[in-house]
Structures are given as C-alpha cells and as structure tokens.
Design a protein around this motif. Structure first.
Motif, PDB file in Angstrom:
ATOM      1  N   ASP A 205       4.211  -3.609  11.501  1.00  0.00           N
ATOM      2  CA  ASP A 205       3.938  -4.091  10.153  1.00  0.00           C
ATOM      3  C   ASP A 205       4.110  -2.922   9.190  1.00  0.00           C
ATOM      4  N   TYR A 206       4.299  -3.217   7.924  1.00  0.00           N
ATOM      5  CA  TYR A 206       4.581  -2.152   6.967  1.00  0.00           C
ATOM      6  C   TYR A 206       3.488  -1.086   6.953  1.00  0.00           C
ATOM      7  N   ASP A 207       2.252  -1.468   7.304  1.00  0.00           N
ATOM      8  CA  ASP A 207       1.139  -0.516   7.278  1.00  0.00           C
ATOM      9  C   ASP A 207       0.895   0.133   8.633  1.00  0.00           C
ATOM     10  N   GLY A 208       1.818  -0.082   9.592  1.00  0.00           N
ATOM     11  CA  GLY A 208       1.733   0.588  10.881  1.00  0.00           C
ATOM     12  C   GLY A 208       1.047  -0.196  11.977  1.00  0.00           C
ATOM     13  N   TYR A 209       0.446  -1.326  11.659  1.00  0.00           N
ATOM     14  CA  TYR A 209      -0.220  -2.126  12.681  1.00  0.00           C
ATOM     15  C   TYR A 209       0.781  -2.979  13.451  1.00  0.00           C
ATOM     16  N   ASN A 210       0.340  -3.484  14.605  1.00  0.00           N
ATOM     17  CA  ASN A 210       1.154  -4.362  15.450  1.00  0.00           C
ATOM     18  C   ASN A 210       2.483  -3.724  15.840  1.00  0.00           C
ATOM     19  N   GLU A 211       2.407  -2.457  16.217  1.00  0.00           N
ATOM     20  CA  GLU A 211       3.620  -1.749  16.625  1.00  0.00           C
ATOM     21  C   GLU A 211       4.203  -2.350  17.904  1.00  0.00           C
ATOM     22  N   ARG A 212       5.534  -2.398  17.964  1.00  0.00           N
ATOM     23  CA  ARG A 212       6.204  -2.965  19.131  1.00  0.00           C
ATOM     24  C   ARG A 212       7.426  -2.125  19.478  1.00  0.00           C
ATOM     25  N   LEU A 213       7.572  -1.811  20.754  1.00  0.00           N
ATOM     26  CA  LEU A 213       8.746  -1.100  21.242  1.00  0.00           C
ATOM     27  C   LEU A 213       9.883  -2.100  21.426  1.00  0.00           C
TER      28      LEU A 213
END
Length: 449
Positions: A205-213
């Motif tokens: 997400d734009y704020d760095g949450y829910n990061e996915r490789l």
C-alpha cells in the motif's frame, strides 16, 4: 563521468528490507499552516476492539497530503459519534472547520459495518444545526446541509484498512475538489545480500502496509514501472547476465520479455493509454530514448546523437516526453514533441536536474535538483520557471508522483542507509518510511486503483 552519473543516479534502482514488514511512518517535518481537521475516533459497538483503527488511518492519510493537520484526540473538545452530537461552537473555537466521525459494528456474518459522516462545522454553527428547507412537496423540513456526506459500508475484516483509505479519499476530494490517492500502491526493488535470492521486487500500500513479494532473483532487478490499469509492472532484469526489459502481470505472475538488445535496456515508462512503452537503449553506443508499441512491437527511436538521453516520462496528454540529457554538458531535463521531434530545454536552475516527472495537471515538473546542499527533490512551475526545493537531505533520488500529483515518494539517505521518504507537493509535510535493515530505493507510485 557523465555516463557513470546517468547509470548510477537515475537508472540503478535497488533496495533492502525484511520481507512482510510494514514501512513504518516517521514524521520528519510538518507545518502549522495545514488546515486543522477533526478525525474523531470511531465508536466501536461490540466486544474487544476492531482489527484496525480506522480513524487513525484516515488521520495519517490526510496529514501526509500536507493539506490537513488532524487535531490530536487529547485536544478535541468532544468525541461525538453522530452529526447530531456535534458542538459546532466548541470545534470552531479551536479553528476546526470540518469533522469526520462515525461508528463501527459487526453484523451476523462477522463483517464490519461502518457508518461515517463528514460535517462542515462553519455551516453548522451558522445555522445552529437547525437550517430548514422545502422538500419536493413544498413542505418545510429540517435540513442538515452542514453534513457534507453521510455513508454506510459493509466490509470484510481483511479489507478494513483498505476501506479506511477509501474514506480518506472521499474526505480529501470533498474538501479539496481533487481526487484522493490514498487507495494506491507503491512498487520498489529490495536487495538483501543475506538471501539466496538477494534481489526482490515488492509492492505495498502507498503507506507501506500489506507488503507483498512479487518477484525474486539472484541477479539485479531495476526500474519498476506501473501500467495505467495497475495490473502490470515493467522492469529491468539481469537474470540472463545482461539487462533486459520484462513485463509482469502482478496477479498471475506471468512475465514476458519486451526488449533484449545488446548493451543497455532500461528506464521503462508506460504511456497514459497503456499502449506504448518509453524506454532507453544503448544499442547504438549511447543511451537513447525509444518508444515501443506493445501490440505490434514496433520500435521508434526518439532521440539520437552522441550524447546520453535517458529517464523518459510521458506528458499527461501523451503527445510529448520529458527526459534527461547531458547534451549541454551536465544532465538537464528536456521536452520532445513526438509529432515533429522538436526539443526544448526545461530546466536551468541548479548545476544538474534529473529524473523529471510531470504532475497530472501539467503544471509542475518534479525532479532531482543538484544545488549547494546536494541532490534534492524540487518542483518547477512549467509556466513561470520558478523552482522550489522540497527536501533538504544530501542525496535524494528516484522521485515518483502520486497519481493526483499531491505527494512524492523518493529514495533518500538516513543514517547511511537508503530509505523511502515522502514529501507533499507543496513541501509542507515530510515523512520517512525506514526499512528494518538494508537499503530501500526506487519507489514507483501506482495509478489510481
């Protein structure tokens, strides 16, 4: 020397961070001139606590835009949960002209029911909440025209934070007249030298949450770029031992090779309609800008000569490109008309200007500007030529604009490490999104989802 600068400062894009870790927001600078707004903690109607603090997400979103300054909960005159509970005078006395409030509960299926309101404090105080108007039948009824909107939504638990961004978008658009860009993503490349696959392409997400490789490799990955529909990423890979341009569907994982010419293949950038890709090749000996038709695979050379030309970015109308060139000695930003190849120089202030991107309204050029302080993110008014330096650190690079042009995410140095940072387009608000370990560089902000 120029070629090393071109390759080093605005082509190579690597980063490092532990997998699945959110990029923590650290506020580094704000201003008192941002518009005060009340984001009241939403009332929770049920046992325990909801999985996300919706009001906190909304407040963080609006603060990052630089246009709003959410009032701390401890300084709120009250915590009303409906528009009827609002004391207009109390909010007006602390300079707040808009309040967001609401409640959250769970239905029988375990989904979250969110009811929320955006209230105009000034209008409400003028009418004392009792303005009257005629209905369709001509009857005099109580009008709540101070309620700018009142909405209800039912969302699954895993999408609660996502919907909070949606509320932020609605509030931002209603109060500014501009579309919000909080429900968007960023892509970036990560390098973790301790991993068997040290090069990783990630999205969050734009704020760095829910990061996915989304991709990992033993060889360098560089220069991610979003397609206009946000479904695909173009990027540079060295998996065969030399640079090649690829395109990946981020949902299916399917990849395809776009260009594999001798020497350098890099700096991809989708056209606004998604039908073409601007890119940089060095198959003639120097870095030159080309356009690839993604359907026919026909390649058109845009720049030529003995100088290096790179970092193409489409103007909003798709009829021109801005790009970086050292044709004047040191790197500066130019604009080329695609219909007749006429080229004009755009930047004059600062010894170097790199990595140009144009805001969606065509008004401003965002770039890396080299001045006495170092390499900083700057904004140039394309009509007047006036330049405003937005950041103050010594080495900022790889700026990427939010799709509404309100914010810029970029790579910067902090404590000797590359981190992602954010600045509002007016320079009012700055934040840092530090990694837990390693270097993080080359963010690419997605279009609207």
């Amino acid at each position: 020397m120029i070629k090393r600068i071109l390759l080093g400062l605005f082509i190579i894009m690597t980063a490092s961070q532990t997998a699945n870790a959110a990029l923590e927001l650290v506020i580094t600078e704000g201003v008192n001139s941002a518009r005060p707004i009340g984001i009241v903690p939403f009332k929770w109607e049920g046992p325990g606590q909801p999985s996300q603090d919706v009001a906190a997400v909304i407040a963080s979103d609006l603060q990052r835009s630089g246009k709003f300054s959410p009032v701390a909960t401890s300084k709120m005159p009250q915590t009303p949960y409906t528009d009827s509970d609002i004391n207009f005078s109390a909010w007006n006395n602390i300079g707040v002209d808009s309040v967001v409030t609401g409640s959250i509960s769970k239905d029988s299926d375990g989904q979250y029911v969110i009811q929320y309101h955006l209230v105009d404090i000034v209008r409400g105080q003028l009418t004392n909440g009792e303005n009257k108007a005629l209905d369709e039948k001509g009857n005099l009824v109580l009008s709540k025209d101070y309620v700018l909107f009142s909405k209800r939504a039912v969302v699954p638990e895993k999408r609660l934070r996502e919907y909070a961004h949606r509320i932020s978008d609605l509030v931002y658009e209603k109060l500014t007249g501009e579309k919000g860009a909080f429900l968007t993503r960023i892509a970036y490349v990560v390098v973790n030298n301790k991993s068997n696959y040290p090069y990783q392409l990630r999205i969050a997400d734009y704020d760095g949450y829910n990061e996915r490789l989304v991709l990992r490799s033993k060889q360098p990955l560089m220069s991610p770029a979003w397609s206009p529909d946000s479904n695909k990423l173009a990027y540079v890979s060295f998996q065969t031992g030399r640079s090649e341009l690829y395109m990946m569907d981020i949902y299916t994982g399917k990849t395809e090779v776009l260009t594999s010419f001798p020497r350098h293949n890099g700096a991809p950038e989708f056209s606004p309609d998604g039908k073409k890709l601007a890119l940089v090749l060095s198959k003639t000996g120097t870095l030159q800008v080309y356009i690839l038709d993604l359907q026919t695979r026909k390649l058109q050379q845009i720049t030529n000569g003995r100088t290096n030309n790179t970092e193409p970015f489409w103007m909003p109308d798709g009829q021109s490109l801005v790009f970086t060139s050292d044709r004047g000695g040191l790197p500066q930003i130019y604009k080329v008309n695609l219909s007749n190849q006429s080229t004009t120089r755009l930047t004059w202030q600062g010894s170097q200007n790199l990595g140009g991107q144009v805001t969606p309204d065509g008004r401003f050029l965002i770039m890396v500007n080299r001045n006495q302080e170092g390499f900083n993110i700057a904004k140039q008014d394309l009509e007047t030529g006036a330049v405003q330096v937005l950041t103050k650190t010594q080495l900022d690079e790889s700026p990427s604009l939010a799709p509404n042009g309100s914010m810029v995410v970029y790579s910067s140095m902090f404590n000797g490490q590359n981190v992602l940072s954010m600045v509002s387009i007016d320079g009012r608000f700055k934040a840092r999104l530090p990694a837990t370990n390693g270097r993080v560089k080359a963010p690419a902000w997605s279009p609207f989802l």
